[in-house]
Scaffold this motif. Structure first.
Motif, PDB file in Angstrom:
ATOM      1  N   ASP A  55       0.836  -1.201   0.000  1.00  0.00           N
ATOM      2  CA  ASP A  55       0.000   0.000   0.000  1.00  0.00           C
ATOM      3  C   ASP A  55       0.866   1.244   0.000  1.00  0.00           C
ATOM      4  OD1 ASP A  55      -2.297  -1.430  -0.061  1.00  0.00           O
ATOM      5  OD2 ASP A  55      -2.490  -1.529   2.145  1.00  0.00           O
ATOM      6  N   ASP A  56       1.967   1.160   0.731  1.00  0.00           N
ATOM      7  CA  ASP A  56       2.877   2.299   0.847  1.00  0.00           C
ATOM      8  C   ASP A  56       3.593   2.508  -0.486  1.00  0.00           C
ATOM      9  OD1 ASP A  56       4.892   4.037   1.333  1.00  0.00           O
ATOM     10  OD2 ASP A  56       5.333   3.245   3.343  1.00  0.00           O
ATOM     11  N   PRO A  57       3.381   3.663  -1.154  1.00  0.00           N
ATOM     12  CA  PRO A  57       4.020   3.906  -2.461  1.00  0.00           C
ATOM     13  C   PRO A  57       5.544   3.852  -2.367  1.00  0.00           C
ATOM     14  CG  PRO A  57       3.014   5.915  -1.589  1.00  0.00           C
ATOM     15  CD  PRO A  57       2.561   4.814  -0.694  1.00  0.00           C
ATOM     16  N   MET A  58       6.095   4.212  -1.210  1.00  0.00           N
ATOM     17  CA  MET A  58       7.546   4.210  -1.061  1.00  0.00           C
ATOM     18  C   MET A  58       8.079   2.782  -1.156  1.00  0.00           C
ATOM     19  SD  MET A  58       9.526   6.594  -0.917  1.00  0.00           S
ATOM     20  CE  MET A  58      11.234   6.266  -1.172  1.00  0.00           C
ATOM     21  N   LEU A  59       7.376   1.873  -0.438  1.00  0.00           N
ATOM     22  CA  LEU A  59       7.799   0.468  -0.467  1.00  0.00           C
ATOM     23  C   LEU A  59       7.657  -0.115  -1.873  1.00  0.00           C
ATOM     24  CD1 LEU A  59       6.393  -1.002   2.869  1.00  0.00           C
ATOM     25  CD2 LEU A  59       8.772  -0.650   2.209  1.00  0.00           C
ATOM     26  N   ALA A  60       6.548   0.272  -2.535  1.00  0.00           N
ATOM     27  CA  ALA A  60       6.326  -0.224  -3.904  1.00  0.00           C
ATOM     28  C   ALA A  60       7.459   0.235  -4.812  1.00  0.00           C
ATOM     29  CB  ALA A  60       4.977   0.279  -4.416  1.00  0.00           C
ATOM     30  N   LEU A  61       7.852   1.508  -4.667  1.00  0.00           N
ATOM     31  CA  LEU A  61       8.937   2.057  -5.486  1.00  0.00           C
ATOM     32  C   LEU A  61      10.235   1.316  -5.194  1.00  0.00           C
ATOM     33  CD1 LEU A  61       9.890   4.233  -7.481  1.00  0.00           C
ATOM     34  CD2 LEU A  61      10.457   5.661  -5.496  1.00  0.00           C
ATOM     35  N   LEU A  62      10.476   1.070  -3.908  1.00  0.00           N
ATOM     36  CA  LEU A  62      11.700   0.391  -3.501  1.00  0.00           C
ATOM     37  C   LEU A  62      11.741  -1.024  -4.103  1.00  0.00           C
ATOM     38  CD1 LEU A  62      13.959   1.471  -1.841  1.00  0.00           C
ATOM     39  CD2 LEU A  62      13.046   0.287   0.154  1.00  0.00           C
TER      40      LEU A  62
END
Lengths: 474, 357
Positions: A449-456
């Motif tokens: 859900d966290d866009p940061m984690l998805a980007l990572l």
């Protein structure tokens, strides 16, 4: 069975006549339907009765042997030896019967003859006739008693033969059971030894496999050593007179050829990447072949030829260029067509517009900027209008690649962002440039859900390489 | 002959006499003609395929076909190579036979097809065998070659004719070896191919291994009915060349269990793809090509024994791969040039040394 010297021409003449005939009305067909003559079914008669008297006597007698034969019927399954004996026995019975018949017939003839003669001459006293008839009756009674005795004896013999054959049968059955048991044991042993042989064979194969791989490793090492020696010898030849600094400080510079070889073997998974992966470009290659009307595909720095082999399998006219002699040797051993030369020099020497497709896998990141531009514009020149250029290179957008994996191979110089390559290719004159992500790391992606984690996740485990496909304008 | 040759720059004109049935099916036999023609062209001949229809629907039709081939005028060619019944009755001054097969129903398959032959049938068999023998022995027929040991032995046994064996090359190119995933049984779906043996063998195998069957044929429905209920058995129908190569390439092993096969391209194709072959002791030529336990298994025609050979391969895929590698080494790629060399020499066109060089 085969008539050796039958003349073919004669046979054919016959067939022609037959076929001609069958074309005209039906009556000719009847001839061909003629059944082949069958052998006569009638059994030859053994004996014809030689007088009327014999027939009379034979009538009652025939019941004797036929009776014996009936009682012999249940013995039909007995052993061949017993069968033979039975046959002989019945032959004897038959002989006795014939003898009796003869004797009786002759005697009756002799006795009746004078009475018949007398009858013809005139009236005969009844007494005389009745005496004669009485005599005959007594004869017949005696004969039939004799016959009954003989028949009794024969029946006894038949019974004893039957008993003996039954005993023989029993013994035979016992022996057959014995043989069956032996056979079973024998089969078990065969199966056992076959299993044994199979195991031995498998061990043998595995041993052969080990020897095979050891040999291959040794062969590679020898090839490497030879290459190093060749380089050294070449260096020594080049400067024979000067006092060579190499001799004073022996620093055997590892040959680039050797490095190339080892790095590819160690860090790349050729099965996962090149062999199967290269196939994703087949649609583009096919399209280029159709657009240009040519089938020639050139793979620059083709390495050990995995992509070339794939192309060849699909039926394209694939050839490669490779400057590393070890790789060239390897390709040739696989039966692939490869020129040993620098890729850019080779492109320069090609005629204009002769190729359907040019490909380069993990090549452009090793080149200087000038060389990269030269390669792309020379490829444009070598391609026929409508031809395709395929470039594949590590993607620095993946942080693991940019920070670490890219440098596994010290021959690599510049990490190239896909936007840069696409721009350069377009600037050199290609059109319809497309970028395709390739080879994501072996990692099961999760939905964050966290866009940061998805980007990572994307930046660490996303595609490791990308392919650029560009087209020469028609 | 030499006059004609010189007009065309020294190239002899050779006809490959092809015998076609009424239906245009491309099987192994048709590829054989193309391969033979190409090999002859490579050997420097002006070769072409001459098609002639052979109707085998009835005995009268067969005799008429013999007559048609006998009357066939190929005098415009310098040499004729006949390949099949009844092509070899051709009347040509320079004729050799490279025999694929005679009409097998009158030979080794006679008992198979007619359990209780009547006098007429026996007379027909005798006639056909006499005709064939006379044709092989005719002085016009300069030499008889056979495509395999099986055919050679049949010629010797039934016709008392001696022949030389020439193994043909492969008719397709581009064989390769990739995975090892399933058993593959390619070929015509005909009772002589005994596909039922393989299907029944699957009933004795508990491993989750698949059997892929390709091809079409007159007994397809029977085989499909027999395989019904076993999800591991799949029928692929007719395959394109590319698909056939791919299916070979990913097979664990190839099954080929026909009855007294003449040559059997399947063995050759499997070997070229680096696959071991399971075949039967009475399968004819394949049983001579496959080395038992080395490049495959040769077992008696019993589903249980076939199944045990299959199970061994399925449980030891590395063993199967090693056998496949050995098979690839066994097969000789250069066969077609040997065939064309021998045939040209027999027709008197080139010394054998010049063609093999």
């Amino acid at each position: 069975m085969i008539e050796r010297d039958t003349d073919l021409d004669e046979l054919m003449r016959a067939i022609r006549a037959d076929i001609d005939a069958s074309r005209s009305p039906e009556e000719k067909r009847a001839r061909s339907a003629d059944p082949i003559a069958k052998p006569s079914a009638r059994a030859p008669q053994s004996q014809e009765p030689d007088s009327a008297y014999e027939i009379q006597v034979a009538m009652p007698e025939s019941s004797g042997p036929s009776h014996a034969r009936d009682s012999g019927k249940p013995l039909e399954t007995e052993a061949p030896k017993a069968k033979r004996a039975k046959k002989k026995f019945f032959a004897k019975v038959f002989d006795v019967r014939v003898l009796l018949q003869r004797a009786l017939g002759l005697r009756r003839l002799a006795k009746l003859a004078p009475h018949l003669e007398a009858l013809r001459n005139g009236p005969v006293p009844i007494e005389e006739l009745s005496f004669a008839v009485n005599d005959l009756r007594q004869d017949i009674a005696r004969m039939s008693a004799e016959l009954a005795a003989v028949e009794g004896k024969l029946l006894g013999r038949v019974a004893s033969v039957a008993i003996r054959s039954r005993l023989a049968n029993d013994e035979l059955a016992g022996r057959i059971a014995n043989t069956d048991a032996l056979e079973g044991r024998f089969e078990d042993r065969i199966a056992e030894s076959r299993d044994h042989a199979d195991r031995g064979r498998i061990e043998l194969f595995e041993g052969a496999e080990r020897v095979h791989s050891t040999l291959e490793r040794h062969w590679r090492e020898i090839a490497d050593q030879k290459r190093r020696l060749d380089l050294l010898v070449g260096e020594i030849r080049r400067k024979p007179l000067e006092p060579s600094p190499a001799l004073q400080t022996p620093s055997p510079r590892p040959a680039p050829a050797t490095l190339d070889w080892n790095f590819d073997d160690r860090f790349r998974d050729p099965v996962a990447e090149s062999r199967q992966g290269g196939a994703v470009y087949f649609d583009s290659v096919r399209k280029a072949c159709e657009a240009t009307g040519r089938r020639a595909v050139l793979d620059l720095r083709c390495g050990n030829g995995d992509f070339l082999e794939l192309l060849a399998t699909e039926g394209f006219e694939a050839s490669g260029v490779e400057s590393n002699p070890a790789m060239v040797e390897r390709c040739r051993a696989r039966g692939l067509e490869v020129v040993e030369r620098d890729a850019i020099e080779h492109l320069q020497g090609l005629p204009e517009g002769g190729l359907a497709c040019v490909s380069a896998f993990r090549v452009i990141e090793r080149l200087s900027h000038d060389a990269l531009l030269a390669l792309v514009s020379l490829a444009l020149r070598a391609l026929a209008p409508g031809g395709a250029l395929i470039l594949e290179t590590p993607d620095p957008a993946n942080l693991l690649v940019a920070a670490e994996r890219f440098y596994y191979d010290p021959m690599r110089r510049n990490p190239l962002p896909s936007e840069l390559v696409a721009f350069l290719v377009e600037a050199c004159g290609f059109v319809d440039v497309a970028v395709a992500p390739r080879h994501p790391l072996n990692h099961a992606p999760r939905a964050y859900d966290d866009p940061m984690l998805a980007l990572l996740q994307e930046k660490l485990y996303g595609p490791q390489d990308y392919g650029v496909i560009a087209w020469k304008p028609l | 002959m030499s006059e004609r040759q010189s007009e065309r720059g020294g190239k002899p004109r050779i006809a490959v006499l092809a015998t076609g049935g009424r239906s245009a099916e491309t099987g192994g036999a048709e590829r054989f003609y193309v391969g033979l023609r190409d090999a002859l062209v490579d050997a420097g001949a002006d070769a072409s395929i001459h098609w002639e229809i052979s109707d085998e629907s009835s005995y009268q039709a067969i005799l008429a076909s013999y007559l048609r081939f006998y009357d066939c005028d190929l005098s415009q060619y310098d040499g004729v190579i006949s390949t099949k019944a009844p092509g070899y009755v051709i009347r040509h001054r320079n004729h050799i036979c490279y025999l694929q097969h005679t009409m097998r129903v009158f030979y080794d398959m006679f008992e198979e097809e007619f359990k209780a032959p009547d006098a007429d049938l026996l007379a027909q068999r005798r006639m056909i065998q006499t005709l064939d023998t006379a044709a092989f022995r005719a002085p016009r027929t300069r030499k008889v070659f056979a495509i395999g040991e099986e055919v050679r032995l049949r010629l010797e046994r039934y016709n008392d004719v001696s022949a030389e064996v020439l193994h043909q090359g492969s008719a397709m190119r581009g064989f390769y070896c990739a995975g090892a995933r399933y058993f593959f049984l390619p070929g015509r779906l005909h009772r002589w191919k005994r596909v039922n043996l393989a299907i029944e063998a699957m009933r004795h195998i508990e491993d989750p291994v698949e059997l892929l069957i390709s091809g079409v044929g007159e007994d397809e429905d029977t085989f499909r009915a027999l395989a019904r209920g076993d999800r591991r058995i799949r029928f692929l129908g007719r395959l394109s060349d590319q698909d056939l190569l791919r299916t070979y390439a990913n097979a664990l092993a190839v099954l080929f269990v026909p009855l007294r096969e003449d040559f059997g391209l399947v063995t050759q194709e499997a070997f070229l793809s680096g696959k071991p072959v399971v075949t039967c002791t009475d399968s004819g030529e394949p049983s001579r090509i496959v080395r038992d336990g080395v490049t495959g298994y040769v077992v008696p025609p019993d589903p249980k024994l076939i199944a045990s050979a299959m199970a061994k391969l399925a449980r030891q895929p590395n063993h199967a791969k090693a056998m496949g590698r050995q098979a690839r080494l066994d097969i000789d790629d250069a066969s077609w040039s040997k065939v064309s060399g021998a045939l040209m020499a027999a027709l008197g066109f080139a010394p054998p040394t010049a063609t093999t060089a």
